[in-house]
Write a protein that holds these residues in place. Structure first.
Motif, PDB file in Angstrom:
ATOM      1  N   SER A  73       0.823  -1.215   0.000  1.00 22.14           N
ATOM      2  CA  SER A  73       0.000   0.000   0.000  1.00 22.14           C
ATOM      3  C   SER A  73       0.854   1.260   0.000  1.00 22.14           C
ATOM      4  O   SER A  73       0.596   2.203   0.737  1.00 22.14           O
ATOM      5  CB  SER A  73      -0.974   0.006   1.177  1.00 22.14           C
ATOM      6  OG  SER A  73      -0.271   0.081   2.394  1.00 22.14           O
ATOM      7  N   LYS A  74       1.868   1.248  -0.843  1.00 22.55           N
ATOM      8  CA  LYS A  74       2.823   2.355  -0.897  1.00 22.55           C
ATOM      9  C   LYS A  74       2.158   3.655  -1.340  1.00 22.55           C
ATOM     10  O   LYS A  74       2.420   4.714  -0.796  1.00 22.55           O
ATOM     11  CB  LYS A  74       3.964   1.990  -1.835  1.00 22.55           C
ATOM     12  CG  LYS A  74       5.057   3.000  -1.887  1.00 22.55           C
ATOM     13  CD  LYS A  74       6.180   2.535  -2.774  1.00 22.55           C
ATOM     14  CE  LYS A  74       7.277   3.570  -2.793  1.00 22.55           C
ATOM     15  NZ  LYS A  74       8.372   3.186  -3.645  1.00 22.55           N
ATOM     16  N   ALA A  75       1.290   3.578  -2.340  1.00 26.59           N
ATOM     17  CA  ALA A  75       0.657   4.779  -2.865  1.00 26.59           C
ATOM     18  C   ALA A  75      -0.190   5.455  -1.789  1.00 26.59           C
ATOM     19  O   ALA A  75      -0.161   6.677  -1.646  1.00 26.59           O
ATOM     20  CB  ALA A  75      -0.193   4.442  -4.076  1.00 26.59           C
ATOM     21  N   LEU A  76      -0.925   4.663  -1.023  1.00 26.87           N
ATOM     22  CA  LEU A  76      -1.762   5.211   0.037  1.00 26.87           C
ATOM     23  C   LEU A  76      -0.898   5.876   1.108  1.00 26.87           C
ATOM     24  O   LEU A  76      -1.185   6.983   1.551  1.00 26.87           O
ATOM     25  CB  LEU A  76      -2.624   4.108   0.656  1.00 26.87           C
ATOM     26  CG  LEU A  76      -3.559   4.533   1.778  1.00 26.87           C
ATOM     27  CD1 LEU A  76      -4.563   5.540   1.240  1.00 26.87           C
ATOM     28  CD2 LEU A  76      -4.270   3.341   2.366  1.00 26.87           C
ATOM     29  N   ASP A  94       2.172   7.034   0.742  1.00 25.44           N
ATOM     30  CA  ASP A  94       2.826   8.214   0.190  1.00 25.44           C
ATOM     31  C   ASP A  94       1.868   9.396   0.136  1.00 25.44           C
ATOM     32  O   ASP A  94       2.240  10.522   0.450  1.00 25.44           O
ATOM     33  CB  ASP A  94       3.380   7.924  -1.201  1.00 25.44           C
ATOM     34  CG  ASP A  94       4.626   7.055  -1.149  1.00 25.44           C
ATOM     35  OD1 ASP A  94       5.200   6.921  -0.051  1.00 25.44           O
ATOM     36  OD2 ASP A  94       5.010   6.510  -2.205  1.00 25.44           O
ATOM     37  N   ASP A  95       0.620   9.157  -0.263  1.00 23.55           N
ATOM     38  CA  ASP A  95      -0.360  10.230  -0.319  1.00 23.55           C
ATOM     39  C   ASP A  95      -0.636  10.793   1.070  1.00 23.55           C
ATOM     40  O   ASP A  95      -0.697  12.008   1.260  1.00 23.55           O
ATOM     41  CB  ASP A  95      -1.669   9.738  -0.947  1.00 23.55           C
ATOM     42  CG  ASP A  95      -1.534   9.483  -2.436  1.00 23.55           C
ATOM     43  OD1 ASP A  95      -0.537   9.954  -3.035  1.00 23.55           O
ATOM     44  OD2 ASP A  95      -2.413   8.802  -3.000  1.00 23.55           O
ATOM     45  N   ASP A  96      -0.793   9.904   2.040  1.00 23.78           N
ATOM     46  CA  ASP A  96      -1.045  10.349   3.415  1.00 23.78           C
ATOM     47  C   ASP A  96       0.153  11.101   3.976  1.00 23.78           C
ATOM     48  O   ASP A  96      -0.003  12.142   4.621  1.00 23.78           O
ATOM     49  CB  ASP A  96      -1.377   9.167   4.321  1.00 23.78           C
ATOM     50  CG  ASP A  96      -2.747   8.576   4.020  1.00 23.78           C
ATOM     51  OD1 ASP A  96      -3.543   9.251   3.334  1.00 23.78           O
ATOM     52  OD2 ASP A  96      -3.015   7.452   4.477  1.00 23.78           O
ATOM     53  N   ALA A 147       2.487  12.670   2.273  1.00 19.45           N
ATOM     54  CA  ALA A 147       2.633  13.939   1.559  1.00 19.45           C
ATOM     55  C   ALA A 147       1.615  14.960   2.071  1.00 19.45           C
ATOM     56  O   ALA A 147       1.942  16.138   2.253  1.00 19.45           O
ATOM     57  CB  ALA A 147       2.464  13.724   0.063  1.00 19.45           C
ATOM     58  N   GLU A 148       0.396  14.495   2.313  1.00 22.73           N
ATOM     59  CA  GLU A 148      -0.634  15.398   2.824  1.00 22.73           C
ATOM     60  C   GLU A 148      -0.278  15.892   4.229  1.00 22.73           C
ATOM     61  O   GLU A 148      -0.433  17.074   4.542  1.00 22.73           O
ATOM     62  CB  GLU A 148      -1.981  14.679   2.850  1.00 22.73           C
ATOM     63  CG  GLU A 148      -3.125  15.559   3.269  1.00 22.73           C
ATOM     64  CD  GLU A 148      -4.442  14.810   3.285  1.00 22.73           C
ATOM     65  OE1 GLU A 148      -5.332  15.245   4.037  1.00 22.73           O
ATOM     66  OE2 GLU A 148      -4.574  13.809   2.554  1.00 22.73           O
TER      67      GLU A 148
END
Length: 160
Positions: free
Chosen positions: A51-54, A56-58, A60-61
């Motif tokens: 779940s790297k994308a999730l 990374d998004d969290d 980054a946010e």
């Protein structure tokens, strides 16, 4: 028997010390990575791909929110410092309006104009410029106040 055991151990120790050492083959400097990316790939710990994308998004946010909060905190601190500094400018300008009010209105206008700015570098420049302006204004005020006090003392000494 004890003496013979000691000599056998001593001779084995001497043979081990005197035996030629086998060294690992020397590595040439040029056998290393060709690029910085290869060096970093070899030595940095890799993150698991789950779940790297999730994540990374969290992350980054959260980082963006932290930076925004930090910039907002700095901007509010600068605005408060400006309001505190303007208390010292009590004399009126040519129109009869106290400089304190003029400076506060200008500061408010500039902060409102920059309110929608999201570029971190621009925000940082604005904050640094604002801090410098406040420091320079207070420095000039202190210098003018010092000169006024010196002039008053000189007038007293000369008039007495």
């Amino acid at each position: 028997m004890a003496v013979a055991g000691r000599t056998a151990r001593a001779s084995a120790l001497l043979r081990a010390v005197a035996a030629p050492r086998t060294r690992p083959p020397a590595r040439s400097i040029h056998e290393g990575p060709d690029t910085i990316d290869e060096l970093l790939d070899r030595h940095l710990v890799k993150k698991p791909a789950t779940s790297k994308a999730l994540l990374d998004d969290d992350a980054a946010e959260a980082e963006a929110r932290r930076r925004l909060t930090s910039s907002r905190r700095e901007a509010l601190g600068l605005y408060r410092d400006i309001l505190r500094a303007t208390r010292l400018f009590a004399w009126p300008d040519d129109r009869g309006v106290p400089w304190r009010d003029v400076l506060r209105a200008n500061a408010r206008r500039e902060f409102e104009e920059a309110r929608a700015e999201r570029d971190r570098e621009v925000v940082a420049r604005l904050l640094i410029g604002g801090r410098d302006a406040v420091q320079q204004a207070l420095g000039r005020l202190a210098e003018a106040s010092r000169r006024a006090v010196e002039a008053e003392e000189a007038k007293r000494r000369g008039g007495a």
